[in-house]
Design an enzyme around this catalytic site. Structure first.
Site, PDB file in Angstrom:
ATOM      1  N   HIS A  78       0.992  -1.165   0.013  1.00 45.41           N
ATOM      2  CA  HIS A  78      -0.122  -0.024  -0.049  1.00 45.41           C
ATOM      3  C   HIS A  78       1.076   1.363  -0.058  1.00 45.41           C
ATOM      4  CE1 HIS A  78       0.440   0.923   4.395  1.00 45.41           C
ATOM      5  NE2 HIS A  78       0.519  -0.254   4.462  1.00 45.41           N
ATOM      6  N   ASP A  80      -0.252   4.478   1.022  1.00 41.46           N
ATOM      7  CA  ASP A  80      -0.324   5.580   2.298  1.00 41.46           C
ATOM      8  C   ASP A  80       0.415   5.250   3.413  1.00 41.46           C
ATOM      9  OD1 ASP A  80      -2.255   3.215   2.712  1.00 41.46           O
ATOM     10  OD2 ASP A  80      -3.238   4.403   4.268  1.00 41.46           O
ATOM     11  N   ASP A 141       6.319   1.322   6.421  1.00 42.14           N
ATOM     12  CA  ASP A 141       4.957   1.170   6.247  1.00 42.14           C
ATOM     13  C   ASP A 141       4.002   1.732   5.355  1.00 42.14           C
ATOM     14  OD1 ASP A 141       2.562  -0.484   6.684  1.00 42.14           O
ATOM     15  OD2 ASP A 141       2.287   0.304   8.619  1.00 42.14           O
ATOM     16  N   GLU A 175      -4.867   1.852   2.881  1.00 45.16           N
ATOM     17  CA  GLU A 175      -4.730   0.685   3.790  1.00 45.16           C
ATOM     18  C   GLU A 175      -4.729   1.106   5.180  1.00 45.16           C
ATOM     19  OE1 GLU A 175      -2.856  -2.695   6.121  1.00 45.16           O
ATOM     20  OE2 GLU A 175      -2.081  -0.456   5.753  1.00 45.16           O
ATOM     21  N   GLU A 176      -4.111   2.131   5.452  1.00 50.25           N
ATOM     22  CA  GLU A 176      -3.897   2.571   6.797  1.00 50.25           C
ATOM     23  C   GLU A 176      -5.353   2.983   7.701  1.00 50.25           C
ATOM     24  OE1 GLU A 176      -1.395   1.812   8.635  1.00 50.25           O
ATOM     25  OE2 GLU A 176       0.382   1.801   7.481  1.00 50.25           O
ATOM     26  N   ASP A 198       3.810  -6.582   3.755  1.00 53.14           N
ATOM     27  CA  ASP A 198       3.342  -5.456   4.717  1.00 53.14           C
ATOM     28  C   ASP A 198       3.741  -5.757   6.042  1.00 53.14           C
ATOM     29  OD1 ASP A 198       2.285  -3.091   5.385  1.00 53.14           O
ATOM     30  OD2 ASP A 198       0.238  -3.841   5.331  1.00 53.14           O
ATOM     31  N   HIS A 379       4.362   3.858  12.462  1.00 52.75           N
ATOM     32  CA  HIS A 379       3.509   4.735  12.679  1.00 52.75           C
ATOM     33  C   HIS A 379       4.121   5.746  13.796  1.00 52.75           C
ATOM     34  CE1 HIS A 379      -0.154   1.854  11.597  1.00 52.75           C
ATOM     35  NE2 HIS A 379       0.795   2.086  10.610  1.00 52.75           N
TER      36      HIS A 379
END
Length: 417
Positions: A78, A80, A141, A175-176, A198, A379
């Protein structure tokens, strides 16, 4: 590995943070900036059938170089980054030959990445680490996954002597925020199965994930002068505190591990007249998951009887445990495990304490285990990734393509040795 590093550094420099409050797809316009770049790059490395739709879903094909029919497999990542922490103006730092000691991310702000707190750092002594500068997340990520997939495809294009079937790749938005697979065209993708790149640390191989739901609670109160409030005031803030106090105090992320589920309150705001709570529910066991939803309903019902109908509860399903869909085709996990072992990587097979696009895609007809991308501490400002782990992920992708071509018959069944 220079090209791998350069590619990754270029991708993370592009802000692609998604927005859970946006109704569009992608949820942020800036995700198009990376999407358009990736489309151009896929053409440049020699991929075919490169496409991008109106929602920024990218797909491309590496055609088979074999005479016989073998299954079509896919790799997905992904674009994002998480809305939990800033992804704007990412300034990655490259630490070569890591010495096993503290890494100063930001001297002015006294932000330090230390192995005394993040023990995983100890296993990467002597390697090249990419970190943040302490003011943003890194974006490994899942820009690491994108980097690894594109690098693996480029390698296969340049080495036609490596036999493989048709390979499909895809990059998704959002996705997040749990929407990465919502508008994914499984039929167009056309793979028999796929892998999301991922995961976190090197060796991770996952085919179980949480059942997940999001919850919004709105509490309406009545504001009255506090000097004359007895029997009249209804404090939405007080009821919110009462509601949260009835949740099991130890069933939260910071006190759970493995297959243990939790309630996680991630937003709380309020005044006397209105309070709002947002939380998520997670559990690997479907029975326990349902029980968690029922508990919230029971608490809301009891407090509504006590305070008047002031609580409005909304529960939305997000994704399910993909184990149910992967186990019937377990050879796809075994191939990934064999690929890792052949490269000297010890597989870490464990449940995901989260979800990936693959969990939703598995229930859409595309079985999709998850493979490590190599990063840690996603994150947040302490995010980092070893370059060597990314290189190993590239090799795993290539090896899976090889093994599938050799071991899997056109009917999708593994050949007997």
């Amino acid at each position: 590995m220079d090209k791998l590093l350069a590619r990754f550094l270029e991708y993370v420099s592009i802000d692609t943070q998604s927005d859970p409050y946006s109704k569009s797809t992608p949820s942020t316009e800036k995700q198009w900036n990376l999407a358009k770049k990736l489309v151009l790059e896929l053409h440049q490395i020699g991929m075919q059938e490169v496409s991008i739709d109106e929602n920024a879903y990218i797909m491309a094909t590496l055609p088979s170089n074999m005479e016989k029919d073998v299954p079509t497999i896919g790799f997905i990542s992904h674009m994002d980054t998480s809305p939990d922490f800033s992804g704007s103006r990412v300034k990655p730092q490259v630490v070569e030959n890591y010495n096993g000691e503290d890494i100063v991310l930001n001297k002015a702000k006294n932000i330090v990445l230390s192995p005394s707190y993040f023990e995983d750092l100890e296993q990467y002594k002597g390697q090249t680490l990419i970190t943040t500068d302490g003011t943003t997340l890194l974006g490994a990520d899942d820009k690491a996954g994108i980097t690894e997939i594109i690098t693996a495809m480029e390698y296969l294009v340049q080495h036609p002597e490596i036999k493989h079937g048709t390979i499909r790749i895809a990059f998704t938005p959002d996705e997040e925020i749990g929407r990465g697979a919502h508008k994914f065209d499984v039929e167009k993708f056309g793979a028999d199965w796929a892998y999301t790149m991922d995961g976190s640390q090197i060796g991770e191989l996952e085919y179980e994930n949480f059942n997940a739901a999001s919850v919004k609670i709105k509490i309406e109160g009545k504001s009255v002068h506090p000097g004359y409030a007895k029997g009249k005031m209804v404090s939405a803030i007080g009821i919110a505190n009462e509601f949260l106090g009835l949740l099991p105090s130890r069933e939260v992320p910071e006190h759970t591990t493995g297959r243990e589920g939790f309630f996680h309150v991630h937003k709380l705001k309020g005044e006397i007249e209105l309070a709002e709570i947002e939380l998520i529910i997670r559990d690997h066991d479907s029975g326990h998951f349902e029980a968690r939803k029922e508990l919230l309903k029971d608490i809301a019902s009891k407090l509504n009887k006590k305070h008047g109908d002031c609580i409005h509860l909304k529960i939305e399903e997000q994704y399910q445990n993909m184990k149910e869909k992967v186990e019937p085709v377990f050879h796809i996990v075994e191939i990934a495990e064999e690929a890792m072992l052949s490269l000297g990587i010890e597989p870490i097979i464990k449940p995901i304490r989260g979800g990936t696009d693959g969990s939703q895609l598995s229930f859409m007809g595309l079985p999709c285990p998850n493979i490590f991308a190599g990063g840690h501490n996603f994150h947040g400002k302490y995010e980092y990734i070893p370059l060597e782990s990314m290189q190993k992920a590239v090799q795993v992708i290539v090896k899976i393509c090889e093994l599938t071509a050799v071991q899997i018959q056109s009917n999708g069944k593994r050949k007997k040795s």
